[in-house]
Scaffold this active site. Sequence first.
Site, short mmCIF file in Angstrom:
data_model
loop_
_atom_site.label_atom_id
_atom_site.label_comp_id
_atom_site.label_asym_id
_atom_site.label_seq_id
_atom_site.Cartn_x
_atom_site.Cartn_y
_atom_site.Cartn_z
N GLN A 90 41.03 36.19 38.63
CA GLN A 90 41.81 35.90 39.83
C GLN A 90 41.06 35.03 40.83
O GLN A 90 41.53 34.80 41.93
CB GLN A 90 42.25 37.21 40.49
CG GLN A 90 43.17 38.04 39.62
CD GLN A 90 43.46 39.42 40.21
OE1 GLN A 90 43.21 39.69 41.37
NE2 GLN A 90 43.99 40.32 39.38
N HIS A 157 41.05 40.99 42.53
CA HIS A 157 41.31 41.54 43.87
C HIS A 157 40.37 40.98 44.94
O HIS A 157 39.76 41.73 45.71
CB HIS A 157 41.22 43.07 43.83
CG HIS A 157 42.29 43.71 43.02
ND1 HIS A 157 42.50 45.08 43.02
CD2 HIS A 157 43.21 43.20 42.16
CE1 HIS A 157 43.52 45.36 42.19
NE2 HIS A 157 43.96 44.22 41.66
N TYR A 270 46.61 52.83 36.53
CA TYR A 270 47.10 52.23 35.30
C TYR A 270 46.84 53.11 34.07
O TYR A 270 47.56 53.02 33.08
CB TYR A 270 46.47 50.86 35.09
CG TYR A 270 47.09 49.78 35.96
CD1 TYR A 270 48.36 49.27 35.70
CD2 TYR A 270 46.40 49.29 37.07
CE1 TYR A 270 48.92 48.31 36.50
CE2 TYR A 270 46.96 48.32 37.88
CZ TYR A 270 48.23 47.83 37.59
OH TYR A 270 48.78 46.86 38.39
#
Length: 379
Positions: A90, A157, A270
């Site tokens: 990311q 993140h 998760y």
Amino acid sequence: MIARSLFVAALLGATACSAEPQASAAAAPAATGKPFVETVVADFDSPWAMTFLPDKRMLVTEKDGRLLLVSADGKARSTIATLTVDTAGQGGLMDVVLAPDFAKSKRVYLSWAATGPGGKGVVLARGVLDDATVGAEKLRQIEVLFRATPFVEGNGHYSGRIAFSPAGKYLFFTNGERQKFDPAQDPRATLGKVLRLTPDGKPAPRSPLTAKGFNPAVWSYGHRNLLGIAFDAQGNLWEQEMGPKGGDELNLVLPGRNYGYPKVSNGDHYDGRPIPDHQPGDGFEAPKVWWTPVISPGGLMIYSGDLFPQWKGDAFIGGLSSQALVRVDLNGTNAKKGDQWDMGARIREVEQAPDGAIYVLEDGAQGSQGRMIRLTPAR
């Protein structure tokens, strides 16, 4: 505090302006049955954020570290800086925001993922737009102002969204918890927090949490992956973030409050482990709106234009996994779900143009082109 090594790397990475052809001609407006007409303006390589200059030209960031200056019609562009960024996962070049005094200072604020001692983290930087010569524009004097602490291993993140307070006195900067959970509650870390800084990147004075042993930059904590932050016309600060498996949030950010992650969430881990839901009286600030199934919120914009008068004051959120544009009704400090329009692609960014049109940027993930689309009222 300026991180000297990152400042040097960024400065050396800046490139001269180079003219680049538009990837494809602007498409004709699309009739969709939605309350707006979609007109494709331009294509980009994994765009992340955009902002408008006073003359209606645009600055667009691309994941690989390029900052583009784009003409108002989208037909011409140039690379005005190439930053040395970490693009794994990311990571990449992230937000771009003009200084409140841009007309005088020509300052542009940026965020990106960087490597350093301990691993990786998000940094806040700024430069000066030199556009005195048409066709030779360049972002100069690039300096890193602030680094998230600590740098840690991993590629997710980062957050990195930027918003100035209405009077321009403070800069609010989001730091994600880097998929490490506990730093969101760690008073010494800036991870999992909304930060309040001066425009020079220093912790702003009189933080409500400093007396409790927090990093002096921390304004609120207990956040996860904060990918949108914006002030409304009343001066309220709104923030949206990705929840875990469920529980995406739109929050009203209040000074010194704990938003609960990872101790509470309206989603679960998760791996199936439950997380207690937000409950009245639990000591944590609950979201004003939450989504399960998730929308995977990208950019956040509070609409203030006249082109869509029925939506004035509402929040608009880009949906990544939901491939949607999401509208939330804001009423003072209250919020409720509004519309959710299927856009057929991951929406990374939402911005308002000077004329009140709404612009969205498609994510362009996994090497595909991400389009810039202009939304105007359907007639």
